[in-house]
Design a protein around this motif. Sequence first.
Motif, short mmCIF file in Angstrom:
data_model
loop_
_atom_site.label_atom_id
_atom_site.label_comp_id
_atom_site.label_asym_id
_atom_site.label_seq_id
_atom_site.Cartn_x
_atom_site.Cartn_y
_atom_site.Cartn_z
N THR A 30 0.83 -1.20 0.00
CA THR A 30 0.00 0.00 0.00
C THR A 30 0.87 1.25 0.00
OG1 THR A 30 -1.73 -1.18 1.18
CG2 THR A 30 -1.81 1.22 1.25
N ARG A 54 -6.50 1.32 3.46
CA ARG A 54 -6.12 0.76 2.16
C ARG A 54 -5.54 -0.65 2.31
NH1 ARG A 54 -3.02 6.07 -0.33
NH2 ARG A 54 -4.73 7.54 0.08
N ALA A 55 -4.67 -0.83 3.31
CA ALA A 55 -4.07 -2.15 3.53
C ALA A 55 -5.12 -3.17 3.95
CB ALA A 55 -2.95 -2.05 4.56
N LEU A 92 -3.46 4.58 5.38
CA LEU A 92 -2.71 3.36 5.08
C LEU A 92 -3.42 2.14 5.65
CD1 LEU A 92 0.97 4.52 5.61
CD2 LEU A 92 -0.03 3.66 3.49
#
Length: 138
Positions: free
Chosen positions: A27, A43-44, A40
């Motif tokens: 990511t 998204r991860a 982050l």
Amino acid sequence: MSAGELEDALRDAGVRITRQRSAILRTLADADDHPDANELFQRASEIEPTVSLSTVYRTLSVLEDKGVILRLSFEGAPARFETADSPHHDHMIDLETGDVIEFRSEKIERLQAEIAAELGYDIVYHKLELYGRKKKRA
């Protein structure tokens, strides 16, 4: 910087590469913006649902200590991150949206070097952050 290079930095620090960390590194490597830890994490989590926010923070801390990512602290906003391998650039921060725009200006670079020379210095490092609002169209 690739996810593989970020993995190498973690391994060098003695950190095991788990599925969660691998998702965080992918990511971060794929980000074309300046995500904060929560971004982050979100998204991860789409890649690996078992990622925890604490793992994101620990991973970022190790990568920052290894010098492969930079923590960007912009006024009034959470810390954002970018890989340390990008060419030098400065930042314009939109006060309305929080967007961070990268830019490079040869005029600014020359002026900074000129000012430093007049004061008897060589610039070793610098960062420039501009904060603004988009002009309203008339």
